[in-house]
Design an enzyme around this catalytic site. Structure first.
Site, short mmCIF file in Angstrom:
data_model
loop_
_atom_site.label_atom_id
_atom_site.label_comp_id
_atom_site.label_asym_id
_atom_site.label_seq_id
_atom_site.Cartn_x
_atom_site.Cartn_y
_atom_site.Cartn_z
N SER A 137 -10.40 0.18 -0.27
CA SER A 137 -10.04 1.16 0.76
C SER A 137 -10.94 1.18 1.98
O SER A 137 -10.65 1.87 2.95
CB SER A 137 -9.99 2.57 0.15
OG SER A 137 -8.81 2.74 -0.60
N LYS A 140 -9.32 0.64 5.30
CA LYS A 140 -8.70 1.73 6.04
C LYS A 140 -9.45 2.00 7.36
O LYS A 140 -8.89 2.61 8.27
CB LYS A 140 -8.67 3.00 5.19
CG LYS A 140 -7.67 2.96 4.03
CD LYS A 140 -7.63 4.30 3.31
CE LYS A 140 -6.51 4.37 2.27
NZ LYS A 140 -6.86 3.78 1.00
N SER A 192 -9.06 9.08 1.49
CA SER A 192 -8.56 7.74 1.14
C SER A 192 -7.13 7.77 0.62
O SER A 192 -6.78 7.02 -0.29
CB SER A 192 -9.49 7.08 0.11
OG SER A 192 -9.39 5.69 0.17
#
Length: 429
Positions: A137, A140, A192
């Site tokens: 993640s 991101k 997240s």
């Protein structure tokens, strides 16, 4: 001693015990130097990367998440630039530190890491900086950069069932719910949320369109170890980044004031969504608080914020920045584990190491940006200062403020109740 005196003594002891427990059972004090967690029985050895095992691609996956869809080719490894981006020393695969520098901190399980001056771009220390690993993640950060420069944050988006069904971590988007893009960005960066990533990607041309934009931006920034396969960071065919590239991507994101603000935000209120009209037993789903999942933000003096990540193949990944005496550093971790220290604690040790480096100590440098939206000398954003008088703490397991208050009040009430009871009994004798 009379019965009355005995009851009085017992009441005072019980009330005092509860009050003392309330006072002493509080959250741990914020510290700059991370301390080791409880010892474990699992042997630990820092991964050795001296022989460049990940020079061209990440470690072999342990599941089938990277198997291409039927009819789709298997991506070939990205080319390895020669000379290495950032300087010759960053082509080394083991620990890379300035000559004469002290040994790096112990108990770092991250297979690759890097500590960099956020403002100058000078790399202070690293381990396998261009080795290729999965970002999870932390990618991101790249999606956020694309979205913050493309979307109207005041626009309202209606949640879909496809958003709600997103694999992995979800913030709690529901079908029919109304969300501004600002709220979706906060959910993406702070919690997240893969459902938030799906809702954002849908506005960027869907998953494929968002991935294309993310890869184009990474290439323009000279992050040549990076190829994303999903907007959220879920593992996919050809997915990779490096500790060096993740630093580049984070530094680019930090040129956006809203990104700096969102990673520094501790808690927000997130909207709910309406009941399912097809389900007569369903009810409206109220809004709820969303806390930032980055522990470094709460437990490291001067933390500016960052991004966490995890998948079974990527393991623990992390990127974050901190400031001390006007000096700002960014640290990245790839393929880490929670032993012997949690990732944020490993990051804290590496940040302390970087802050102790003498001025001018360097092993390389981040590339000049090629982004069309920023110049090479673009100023890096700083988060707004915390409003300590009105700050809301996240509801985390080690935050016992509410429990402490309850015990304190309960102790006083219990003491008073027992004293009154003792007086009544004494009067009736």
């Amino acid at each position: 001693m009379s019965t009355r005196d005995l009851r009085l003594l017992v009441a005072l002891c019980l009330g005092s015990a509860l009050a003392v427990t309330a006072v002493t059972w509080g959250p741990a004090a914020t510290v700059s130097q991370a301390t080791p967690s409880a010892s474990t029985t699992t042997p630990f050895t820092t991964p050795n990367t001296d022989n460049c095992p990940q020079k061209t691609k990440p470690p072999n996956p342990i599941d089938e998440s990277e198997v291409p869809e039927p009819g789709q080719p298997t991506p070939t490894p990205l080319a390895v630039p020669t000379p290495p981006v950032g300087g010759s020393r960053l082509g080394e695969c083991g620990v890379v530190i300035p000559r004469g520098a002290p040994p790096v901190p112990q108990d770092i399980s991250a297979t690759a890491w890097q500590v960099t001056d956020l403002d100058t771009g000078e790399v202070l220390a690293a381990k396998d900086p261009h080795g290729r690993y999965r970002p999870a993640s932390t990618i991101k950060v790249l999606l956020a950069t694309v979205a913050l420069r493309s979307l109207d944050l005041n626009k309202t988006v209606i949640g879909t069932q496809e958003d709600a069904n997103a694999d992995g971590t979800r913030v709690g988007i529901g079908p029919g719910g109304s969300y501004t893009n600002r709220q979706l960005m906060q959910a993406l960066i702070m919690a997240s949320g893969n459902d938030a990533a799906h809702a954002i990607a849908a506005q960027l041309g869907g998953d494929a369109g968002a991935v294309q934009k993310m890869n184009e931006l990474a290439k323009s920034l000279n992050a040549l170890d990076t190829r994303t396969a999903s907007p959220s960071g879920l593992d996919g065919p050809g997915m990779s980044t490096s500790a060096y590239d993740l630093t580049v991507l984070f530094r680019e994101a930090m040129t956006i004031p809203l990104f700096a603000e969102f990673i520094h935000t501790e808690q927000i209120d997130f909207p709910g969504y309406p009941k399912d009209p097809k389900n007569p037993d369903d009810k409206d789903h109220p809004g709820f608080p969303v806390a930032n999942d980055n522990h470094l933000l709460y437990d490291y003096d001067g933390a500016l914020g960052g991004k966490t990540g995890y998948t079974d193949d990527a393991r623990q990944t992390f990127v974050a920045a901190a400031q001390r005496d006007g000096h700002r550093l960014v640290v990245t971790l790839l393929k880490a584990d929670v032993l012997p220290l949690r990732p944020w604690e490993q990051a804290a040790r590496l940040l302390d190491y970087g802050f102790a480096m003498p001025k001018g100590a360097t092993v390389g440098k981040l590339p000049e940006t090629k982004s069309g939206s920023t110049k090479a000398t673009a100023g890096l954003a700083s988060p707004p200062p915390k409003d300590t008088d009105h700050e809301t703490q996240p509801d985390e397991p080690d935050n016992h403020t509410g429990t402490r208050t309850l015990l304190l009040v309960g102790g006083v009430i219990l003491a008073l109740a027992l004293l009154l009871g003792a007086r009544r009994i004494n009067r009736h004798r």
